[in-house]
Design a protein around this motif. Structure first.
Motif, PDB file in Angstrom:
ATOM      1  N   GLU A  65       0.836  -1.197   0.000  1.00 12.60           N
ATOM      2  CA  GLU A  65       0.000   0.000   0.000  1.00 12.60           C
ATOM      3  C   GLU A  65       0.872   1.248   0.000  1.00 12.60           C
ATOM      4  O   GLU A  65       2.086   1.175   0.000  1.00 12.60           O
ATOM      5  CB  GLU A  65      -0.905   0.004   1.232  1.00 12.60           C
ATOM      6  CG  GLU A  65      -1.838  -1.170   1.352  1.00 12.60           C
ATOM      7  CD  GLU A  65      -2.675  -1.093   2.605  1.00 12.60           C
ATOM      8  OE1 GLU A  65      -3.746  -0.457   2.554  1.00 12.60           O
ATOM      9  OE2 GLU A  65      -2.261  -1.644   3.643  1.00 12.60           O
ATOM     10  N   GLY A  66       0.219   2.398   0.030  1.00 10.84           N
ATOM     11  CA  GLY A  66       0.929   3.665   0.085  1.00 10.84           C
ATOM     12  C   GLY A  66       0.574   4.542  -1.090  1.00 10.84           C
ATOM     13  O   GLY A  66      -0.237   4.184  -1.946  1.00 10.84           O
ATOM     14  N   VAL A  79      10.758 -11.964 -12.931  1.00 10.72           N
ATOM     15  CA  VAL A  79       9.630 -11.050 -12.848  1.00 10.72           C
ATOM     16  C   VAL A  79       9.307 -10.819 -11.372  1.00 10.72           C
ATOM     17  O   VAL A  79       9.258 -11.759 -10.575  1.00 10.72           O
ATOM     18  CB  VAL A  79       8.401 -11.575 -13.618  1.00 10.72           C
ATOM     19  CG1 VAL A  79       7.867 -12.880 -13.024  1.00 10.72           C
ATOM     20  CG2 VAL A  79       7.295 -10.525 -13.662  1.00 10.72           C
ATOM     21  N   LEU A  80       9.158  -9.559 -11.006  1.00 12.66           N
ATOM     22  CA  LEU A  80       8.767  -9.160  -9.660  1.00 12.66           C
ATOM     23  C   LEU A  80       7.250  -8.939  -9.656  1.00 12.66           C
ATOM     24  O   LEU A  80       6.735  -8.148 -10.454  1.00 12.66           O
ATOM     25  CB  LEU A  80       9.469  -7.874  -9.246  1.00 12.66           C
ATOM     26  CG  LEU A  80      11.003  -7.886  -9.285  1.00 12.66           C
ATOM     27  CD1 LEU A  80      11.543  -6.487  -9.009  1.00 12.66           C
ATOM     28  CD2 LEU A  80      11.554  -8.879  -8.279  1.00 12.66           C
ATOM     29  N   LEU A  81       6.548  -9.631  -8.763  1.00 12.95           N
ATOM     30  CA  LEU A  81       5.093  -9.576  -8.718  1.00 12.95           C
ATOM     31  C   LEU A  81       4.633  -8.979  -7.396  1.00 12.95           C
ATOM     32  O   LEU A  81       5.210  -9.260  -6.339  1.00 12.95           O
ATOM     33  CB  LEU A  81       4.500 -10.979  -8.866  1.00 12.95           C
ATOM     34  CG  LEU A  81       4.862 -11.732 -10.145  1.00 12.95           C
ATOM     35  CD1 LEU A  81       4.398 -13.179 -10.045  1.00 12.95           C
ATOM     36  CD2 LEU A  81       4.241 -11.049 -11.365  1.00 12.95           C
ATOM     37  N   SER A  82       3.592  -8.182  -7.442  1.00  9.71           N
ATOM     38  CA  SER A  82       3.024  -7.635  -6.205  1.00  9.71           C
ATOM     39  C   SER A  82       1.571  -7.275  -6.432  1.00  9.71           C
ATOM     40  O   SER A  82       1.102  -7.123  -7.559  1.00  9.71           O
ATOM     41  CB  SER A  82       3.803  -6.406  -5.724  1.00  9.71           C
ATOM     42  OG  SER A  82       3.650  -5.315  -6.613  1.00  9.71           O
ATOM     43  N   GLY A  83       0.847  -7.134  -5.311  1.00  8.99           N
ATOM     44  CA  GLY A  83      -0.546  -6.723  -5.350  1.00  8.99           C
ATOM     45  C   GLY A  83      -0.846  -5.802  -4.197  1.00  8.99           C
ATOM     46  O   GLY A  83      -0.009  -5.576  -3.314  1.00  8.99           O
ATOM     47  N   GLY A  84      -2.050  -5.274  -4.167  1.00  9.08           N
ATOM     48  CA  GLY A  84      -2.450  -4.355  -3.105  1.00  9.08           C
ATOM     49  C   GLY A  84      -3.028  -3.088  -3.684  1.00  9.08           C
ATOM     50  O   GLY A  84      -2.949  -2.839  -4.886  1.00  9.08           O
ATOM     51  N   GLU A  85      -3.610  -2.282  -2.818  1.00  8.14           N
ATOM     52  CA  GLU A  85      -4.280  -1.056  -3.264  1.00  8.14           C
ATOM     53  C   GLU A  85      -3.497   0.164  -2.830  1.00  8.14           C
ATOM     54  O   GLU A  85      -3.317   0.401  -1.635  1.00  8.14           O
ATOM     55  CB  GLU A  85      -5.696  -0.998  -2.705  1.00  8.14           C
ATOM     56  CG  GLU A  85      -6.472   0.226  -3.167  1.00  8.14           C
ATOM     57  CD  GLU A  85      -7.940   0.134  -2.837  1.00  8.14           C
ATOM     58  OE1 GLU A  85      -8.663  -0.556  -3.575  1.00  8.14           O
ATOM     59  OE2 GLU A  85      -8.365   0.739  -1.843  1.00  8.14           O
ATOM     60  N   THR A  86      -3.049   0.933  -3.797  1.00  7.55           N
ATOM     61  CA  THR A  86      -2.378   2.193  -3.496  1.00  7.55           C
ATOM     62  C   THR A  86      -3.413   3.304  -3.342  1.00  7.55           C
ATOM     63  O   THR A  86      -4.605   3.105  -3.583  1.00  7.55           O
ATOM     64  CB  THR A  86      -1.388   2.570  -4.606  1.00  7.55           C
ATOM     65  OG1 THR A  86      -2.105   2.696  -5.837  1.00  7.55           O
ATOM     66  CG2 THR A  86      -0.304   1.516  -4.743  1.00  7.55           C
ATOM     67  N   THR A  87      -2.946   4.457  -2.955  1.00  2.56           N
ATOM     68  CA  THR A  87      -3.809   5.622  -2.851  1.00  2.56           C
ATOM     69  C   THR A  87      -3.209   6.753  -3.679  1.00  2.56           C
ATOM     70  O   THR A  87      -2.006   6.803  -3.925  1.00  2.56           O
ATOM     71  CB  THR A  87      -3.967   6.089  -1.398  1.00  2.56           C
ATOM     72  OG1 THR A  87      -2.671   6.309  -0.827  1.00  2.56           O
ATOM     73  CG2 THR A  87      -4.704   5.059  -0.571  1.00  2.56           C
ATOM     74  N   VAL A  88      -4.063   7.647  -4.104  1.00  2.11           N
ATOM     75  CA  VAL A  88      -3.642   8.851  -4.828  1.00  2.11           C
ATOM     76  C   VAL A  88      -4.246  10.047  -4.105  1.00  2.11           C
ATOM     77  O   VAL A  88      -5.473  10.169  -4.015  1.00  2.11           O
ATOM     78  CB  VAL A  88      -4.098   8.823  -6.295  1.00  2.11           C
ATOM     79  CG1 VAL A  88      -3.762  10.150  -6.973  1.00  2.11           C
ATOM     80  CG2 VAL A  88      -3.457   7.659  -7.039  1.00  2.11           C
ATOM     81  N   GLU A 107      -0.565   5.628 -12.288  1.00  2.21           N
ATOM     82  CA  GLU A 107       0.297   6.530 -11.518  1.00  2.21           C
ATOM     83  C   GLU A 107       1.445   5.746 -10.878  1.00  2.21           C
ATOM     84  O   GLU A 107       2.587   6.208 -10.832  1.00  2.21           O
ATOM     85  CB  GLU A 107      -0.511   7.280 -10.458  1.00  2.21           C
ATOM     86  CG  GLU A 107       0.296   8.345  -9.748  1.00  2.21           C
ATOM     87  CD  GLU A 107      -0.526   9.535  -9.269  1.00  2.21           C
ATOM     88  OE1 GLU A 107      -0.228  10.037  -8.185  1.00  2.21           O
ATOM     89  OE2 GLU A 107      -1.440   9.975  -9.993  1.00  2.21           O
ATOM     90  N   THR A 108       1.156   4.541 -10.382  1.00  4.52           N
ATOM     91  CA  THR A 108       2.217   3.668  -9.881  1.00  4.52           C
ATOM     92  C   THR A 108       3.205   3.347 -10.990  1.00  4.52           C
ATOM     93  O   THR A 108       4.432   3.393 -10.794  1.00  4.52           O
ATOM     94  CB  THR A 108       1.626   2.362  -9.323  1.00  4.52           C
ATOM     95  OG1 THR A 108       0.663   2.662  -8.313  1.00  4.52           O
ATOM     96  CG2 THR A 108       2.710   1.469  -8.731  1.00  4.52           C
ATOM     97  N   LEU A 109       2.689   3.041 -12.155  1.00  8.22           N
ATOM     98  CA  LEU A 109       3.535   2.654 -13.290  1.00  8.22           C
ATOM     99  C   LEU A 109       4.429   3.802 -13.741  1.00  8.22           C
ATOM    100  O   LEU A 109       5.615   3.599 -14.035  1.00  8.22           O
ATOM    101  CB  LEU A 109       2.645   2.190 -14.448  1.00  8.22           C
ATOM    102  CG  LEU A 109       3.358   1.598 -15.656  1.00  8.22           C
ATOM    103  CD1 LEU A 109       4.086   0.306 -15.291  1.00  8.22           C
ATOM    104  CD2 LEU A 109       2.357   1.332 -16.785  1.00  8.22           C
ATOM    105  N   LEU A 110       3.896   5.009 -13.780  1.00  8.02           N
ATOM    106  CA  LEU A 110       4.719   6.157 -14.186  1.00  8.02           C
ATOM    107  C   LEU A 110       5.800   6.423 -13.135  1.00  8.02           C
ATOM    108  O   LEU A 110       6.931   6.782 -13.484  1.00  8.02           O
ATOM    109  CB  LEU A 110       3.840   7.384 -14.392  1.00  8.02           C
ATOM    110  CG  LEU A 110       4.533   8.622 -14.964  1.00  8.02           C
ATOM    111  CD1 LEU A 110       5.312   8.303 -16.231  1.00  8.02           C
ATOM    112  CD2 LEU A 110       3.507   9.731 -15.226  1.00  8.02           C
ATOM    113  N   GLY A 111       5.475   6.226 -11.854  1.00 14.79           N
ATOM    114  CA  GLY A 111       6.506   6.325 -10.824  1.00 14.79           C
ATOM    115  C   GLY A 111       7.618   5.314 -11.050  1.00 14.79           C
ATOM    116  O   GLY A 111       8.813   5.621 -10.880  1.00 14.79           O
ATOM    117  N   MET A 112       7.260   4.087 -11.433  1.00 11.93           N
ATOM    118  CA  MET A 112       8.254   3.058 -11.769  1.00 11.93           C
ATOM    119  C   MET A 112       9.137   3.515 -12.921  1.00 11.93           C
ATOM    120  O   MET A 112      10.370   3.401 -12.871  1.00 11.93           O
ATOM    121  CB  MET A 112       7.565   1.755 -12.173  1.00 11.93           C
ATOM    122  CG  MET A 112       6.909   0.971 -11.090  1.00 11.93           C
ATOM    123  SD  MET A 112       6.246  -0.554 -11.833  1.00 11.93           S
ATOM    124  CE  MET A 112       5.172  -1.112 -10.528  1.00 11.93           C
TER     125      MET A 112
END
Length: 437
Positions: free
Chosen positions: A296-297, A325-334, A348-353
């Protein structure tokens, strides 16, 4: 342009196809038509079976029940999002489907919640209530508590969506303003047996958080809800503020005798989907590493952190050696702190990556929501490649400005890199995959 050979030389098309295969595997692992039937209880020998449900997977979950119990008389109804019906709904549908708005509640959802409560009232201990619950149910069954209006709860919901609170904090507040969630559906159904079949979309799979737990005891309190409103500096309608302050009727708590006949069965989870993705990765010749199902975060910050882990893997072979491959799940916030463009948690997570990776060769990434809709966009998410930032700048799009302005979906749309699936009729939250070739 090889894959699965350990050479560390993947071409763009092969990497993108692999990421899409991983995402499809994760969604399949949460398909109600596959996973629901083994979890059904025995139907009662006498008494009624009332099937009710809320969430993005409701229509498909209801169909799974109908297919598993072709000779069992069924009544009830479910509510799901507009556009989330089956491609070919059965003509003889035994469990009616209602449609409502998400993430902003509407009158259709309030009416459906009231109809569900009416359907389970007046039952006996011989009757069975089968409750089908999945992500999105909180908004779809927004029924105001006495003294509140739907307009009040719509205003509260807008504050919740923009304040950056995680889902468990959001749902604590929702439960204490609701006439449906936080165990109230189970209370209405008492003394009938209530079996909840749940598809989890929340970090840690806390069943009391999924759709705000309509059939489960609520350990949270009015005092906690008031504390969260203050913590996030939310501006609620006066009626909602008064309702939280008066705390006239607490939600049913653990040990409440009216909930003694309830049972929970978790039928699909984020971790189950990540494991399915890991199995698919192994079949593709990639070494999978699941980082967790409850990450999260703030979306952009999590994206930066995940990008840093992928950079370490690409540079040092740690925490896993390529091809991986690195795998993850969960709910981020904006957190919306100004004018916002065409954003979304996943993009938004992807652009941060992408910004953290800064064009690192042989690293591709996918961030998608398993329900097929990232935020309010028409896409499940997107794919980033080593040349994403360069291509964006060549089109006159500043990636950092897009991130600051919450316009990540607009950036990936301009590049043609969105993943568009339409509603998948399930929901185990966001999944992310970083492929290091």
């Amino acid at each position: 342009m090889t894959s699965g050979t350990g050479t560390g030389h993947w071409d763009d098309a092969t990497a993108r196809a692999a990421l899409l295969r991983l995402f499809e595997a994760g969604v399949r692992a949460a398909d109600p038509l596959t996973v629901l039937a083994p979890h059904l209880p025995e139907p009662p020998t006498s008494g009624r079976v009332v099937v009710v449900g809320v969430g993005k997977a409701a229509a498909k979950m209801a169909l799974a029940v109908e297919q598993a119990w072709p000779a069992v008389p069924l009544s009830g109804l479910v509510v799901t999002t507009h556009g989330a019906d089956l491609p070919d709904p059965p003509a003889n549908r035994r469990i009616p489907v209602r449609f409502a708005s998400h993430p902003v509640p509407d009158a259709h959802g309030a009416a459906a919640a009231a109809e569900i409560l009416a359907a389970v009232r007046g039952l006996t201990a011989d009757d069975l209530v089968l409750f089908l619950v999945s992500g999105g149910g909180s908004s779809l069954s927004t029924l105001p508590a006495p003294g509140l209006t739907l307009g009040d709860l719509i205003a509260v919901n807008r504050e919740l969506l923009s304040c950056g609170a995680p889902i468990d904090h959001m749902n604590c507040i929702r439960k204490h303003l609701s006439g449906f969630s936080g165990g109230r559906l189970a209370v209405a159904a008492h003394p009938a047996r209530v079996v909840t079949l749940a598809i989890s979309d929340v970090p840690g799979d806390d069943p009391a958080v999924i759709a705000s737990g309509p059939t489960l005891a609520d350990p949270t309190t009015f005092a906690e809800a008031r504390g969260l409103v203050a913590h996030y500096r939310m501006r609620l309608p006066d009626a909602a503020t008064r309702h939280l302050a008066e705390a006239a009727e607490e939600t049913p708590k653990p040990g409440d005798p009216r909930l003694a006949g309830t049972e929970l069965r978790m039928i699909a989870t984020p971790m189950a989907s990540l494991r399915a993705m890991a199995a698919e990765a192994t079949a593709l010749g990639l070494k999978p590493l699941i980082l967790g199902d409850a990450l999260e975060g703030e979306a952009r910050e999590l994206g930066r952190a995940l990008g840093g882990i992928a950079l370490s893997a690409a540079t040092h072979g740690l925490p896993v050696a390529r091809p991986a491959v690195l795998l993850s799940g969960g709910e981020t916030t904006v957190t919306i702190d100004g004018p916002a463009g065409e954003g979304g948690r996943g993009t938004e997570t992807l652009l941060g990556m992408a910004l953290a990776l800064a064009g690192t060769p042989q690293v591709w990434a996918l961030c998608c929501d398993t329900d097929g809709i990232d935020g309010k966009s028409d896409a499940a998410g997107a794919i980033a490649a080593p040349d994403t930032l360069a291509r964006a700048r060549a089109r006159g799009v500043d990636p950092r400005a897009a991130l600051t302005g919450h316009d990540s979906t607009g950036l990936f749309r301009a590049l043609g890199d969105l993943v568009v699936t339409g509603p998948t009729l399930t929901n185990v939250n966001d999944v992310r995959a970083l492929l290091i070739g």
